[in-house]
Design a protein around this motif. Structure first.
Motif, PDB file in Angstrom:
ATOM      1  N   UNK A  60      96.383 -36.995 102.736  1.00 36.69           N
ATOM      2  CA  UNK A  60      95.074 -37.434 103.359  1.00 36.69           C
ATOM      3  C   UNK A  60      94.017 -36.115 103.488  1.00 36.69           C
ATOM      4  N   UNK A  61      94.536 -35.042 103.543  1.00 34.72           N
ATOM      5  CA  UNK A  61      93.750 -33.825 103.611  1.00 34.72           C
ATOM      6  C   UNK A  61      93.311 -33.358 102.161  1.00 34.72           C
ATOM      7  N   UNK A  62      93.888 -33.896 101.017  1.00 35.24           N
ATOM      8  CA  UNK A  62      93.546 -33.242 100.016  1.00 35.24           C
ATOM      9  C   UNK A  62      92.019 -33.620  99.424  1.00 35.24           C
ATOM     10  N   UNK A  63      91.612 -34.787  99.687  1.00 34.35           N
ATOM     11  CA  UNK A  63      90.040 -35.187  99.316  1.00 34.35           C
ATOM     12  C   UNK A  63      89.182 -34.615 100.327  1.00 34.35           C
ATOM     13  N   UNK A  64      89.706 -34.046 101.352  1.00 35.16           N
ATOM     14  CA  UNK A  64      88.702 -33.343 102.574  1.00 35.16           C
ATOM     15  C   UNK A  64      88.430 -31.954 101.836  1.00 35.16           C
ATOM     16  N   UNK A  65      89.500 -31.439 101.568  1.00 36.38           N
ATOM     17  CA  UNK A  65      89.533 -30.063 101.122  1.00 36.38           C
ATOM     18  C   UNK A  65      88.865 -29.990  99.852  1.00 36.38           C
ATOM     19  N   UNK A  66      88.884 -30.831  98.955  1.00 35.42           N
ATOM     20  CA  UNK A  66      88.528 -30.626  97.626  1.00 35.42           C
ATOM     21  C   UNK A  66      86.779 -31.091  97.732  1.00 35.42           C
ATOM     22  N   UNK A  79      80.590 -40.364  99.936  1.00 33.51           N
ATOM     23  CA  UNK A  79      82.038 -39.571 100.255  1.00 33.51           C
ATOM     24  C   UNK A  79      82.842 -40.276 101.027  1.00 33.51           C
ATOM     25  N   UNK A  80      82.225 -41.013 102.217  1.00 35.32           N
ATOM     26  CA  UNK A  80      83.035 -41.741 102.956  1.00 35.32           C
ATOM     27  C   UNK A  80      83.699 -43.072 102.275  1.00 35.32           C
ATOM     28  N   UNK A  81      83.042 -43.461 101.304  1.00 35.69           N
ATOM     29  CA  UNK A  81      83.660 -44.631 100.633  1.00 35.69           C
ATOM     30  C   UNK A  81      84.868 -44.212  99.545  1.00 35.69           C
ATOM     31  N   UNK A  82      84.777 -43.002  99.100  1.00 34.64           N
ATOM     32  CA  UNK A  82      85.839 -42.265  98.456  1.00 34.64           C
ATOM     33  C   UNK A  82      87.036 -41.888  99.134  1.00 34.64           C
ATOM     34  N   UNK A  83      87.013 -41.538 100.561  1.00 33.50           N
ATOM     35  CA  UNK A  83      87.781 -41.224 101.331  1.00 33.50           C
ATOM     36  C   UNK A  83      88.596 -42.484 101.813  1.00 33.50           C
ATOM     37  N   UNK A  84      87.753 -43.602 102.098  1.00 32.39           N
ATOM     38  CA  UNK A  84      88.512 -45.032 102.491  1.00 32.39           C
ATOM     39  C   UNK A  84      89.161 -45.403 101.256  1.00 32.39           C
ATOM     40  N   UNK A  85      88.647 -45.251  99.989  1.00 34.82           N
ATOM     41  CA  UNK A  85      89.362 -45.768  98.960  1.00 34.82           C
ATOM     42  C   UNK A  85      90.977 -44.925  98.715  1.00 34.82           C
ATOM     43  N   UNK A  86      90.920 -43.650  98.866  1.00 32.86           N
ATOM     44  CA  UNK A  86      92.137 -42.735  99.049  1.00 32.86           C
ATOM     45  C   UNK A  86      93.039 -43.167 100.081  1.00 32.86           C
ATOM     46  N   UNK A  87      92.402 -43.742 101.125  1.00 34.05           N
ATOM     47  CA  UNK A  87      93.157 -44.101 102.387  1.00 34.05           C
ATOM     48  C   UNK A  87      94.059 -45.553 101.971  1.00 34.05           C
ATOM     49  N   UNK A  88      93.097 -46.161 101.364  1.00 32.80           N
ATOM     50  CA  UNK A  88      93.603 -47.552 100.870  1.00 32.80           C
ATOM     51  C   UNK A  88      94.844 -47.439 100.024  1.00 32.80           C
ATOM     52  N   UNK A  89      94.712 -46.483  99.068  1.00 32.83           N
ATOM     53  CA  UNK A  89      95.584 -46.183  98.057  1.00 32.83           C
ATOM     54  C   UNK A  89      96.935 -45.889  98.600  1.00 32.83           C
ATOM     55  N   UNK A  90      96.895 -44.950  99.576  1.00 38.32           N
ATOM     56  CA  UNK A  90      98.042 -44.491 100.254  1.00 38.32           C
ATOM     57  C   UNK A  90      98.891 -45.661 100.864  1.00 38.32           C
ATOM     58  N   UNK A  91      97.898 -46.263 101.878  1.00 36.27           N
ATOM     59  CA  UNK A  91      98.537 -47.509 102.572  1.00 36.27           C
ATOM     60  C   UNK A  91      98.936 -48.473 101.631  1.00 36.27           C
ATOM     61  N   UNK A  92      98.564 -48.660 100.451  1.00 37.46           N
ATOM     62  CA  UNK A  92      99.100 -49.819  99.514  1.00 37.46           C
ATOM     63  C   UNK A  92     100.269 -49.274  98.976  1.00 37.46           C
ATOM     64  N   UNK A  93     100.564 -47.724  98.739  1.00 35.46           N
ATOM     65  CA  UNK A  93     101.601 -47.316  98.334  1.00 35.46           C
ATOM     66  C   UNK A  93     102.801 -47.531  99.266  1.00 35.46           C
TER      67      UNK A  93
END
Length: 140
Positions: free
Chosen positions: A24-30, A100-114
């Motif tokens: 979850x920190x990766x897209x923040x750091x990017x 950016x918020x939407x992109x972070x939320x999409x990343x979160x959703x992908x991890x939750x789906x995994x």
């Protein structure tokens, strides 16, 4: 007393939590953001809010939130503007902040789906309740 086994559910839960946190920190750091910036962006919503209300929602003292808001303003993610029907001075997401918020939320959703993708909706809900009960038991 036996030692904890790497094959135990608790061991795997701890490992998964640590790895999920890093992921979850990766897209923040990017994007040059800091841990916790995502919480601010998620909490703000489209219409904005007052700084006091945002601090209360995040459970932070205003004096700790203010420097973070200033940094996010400097990065062009939020700006100061009148919010609400009373046009109270506050902060709101910019278009860039929304993207950016939407992109972070999409990343979160992908991890939750995994994590939950193989579970049926009923089992997902039950698993969430079990984890909530477990975290409540661990609260001091």
């Amino acid at each position: 007393m036996s030692k904890p086994s790497p094959s135990s559910v608790l061991y795997r839960l701890i490992a998964a939590g640590q790895l999920a946190h890093k992921a979850l920190l990766v897209p923040l750091k990017e994007r040059g953001l800091e841990p916790g910036d995502d919480a601010v962006l998620f909490e703000m919503g489209r219409s904005g809010t007052t700084e006091e209300a945002l601090a209360a929602e995040l459970g932070l003292p205003l004096d700790m939130l203010t420097p973070r808001l200033s940094r996010l303003i400097d990065r062009g993610l939020i700006d100061r503007r009148a919010v609400g029907p009373e046009l109270t001075p506050g902060v709101a997401l910019t278009e860039r902040g929304i993207r950016i918020r939407n992109s972070l939320a999409d990343h979160w959703a992908q991890l939750e789906e995994a994590l939950l993708g193989e579970l049926k909706p009923k089992h997902r809900k039950r698993f969430g309740k079990i984890l909530a009960r477990f975290t409540d038991l661990l609260q001091f």
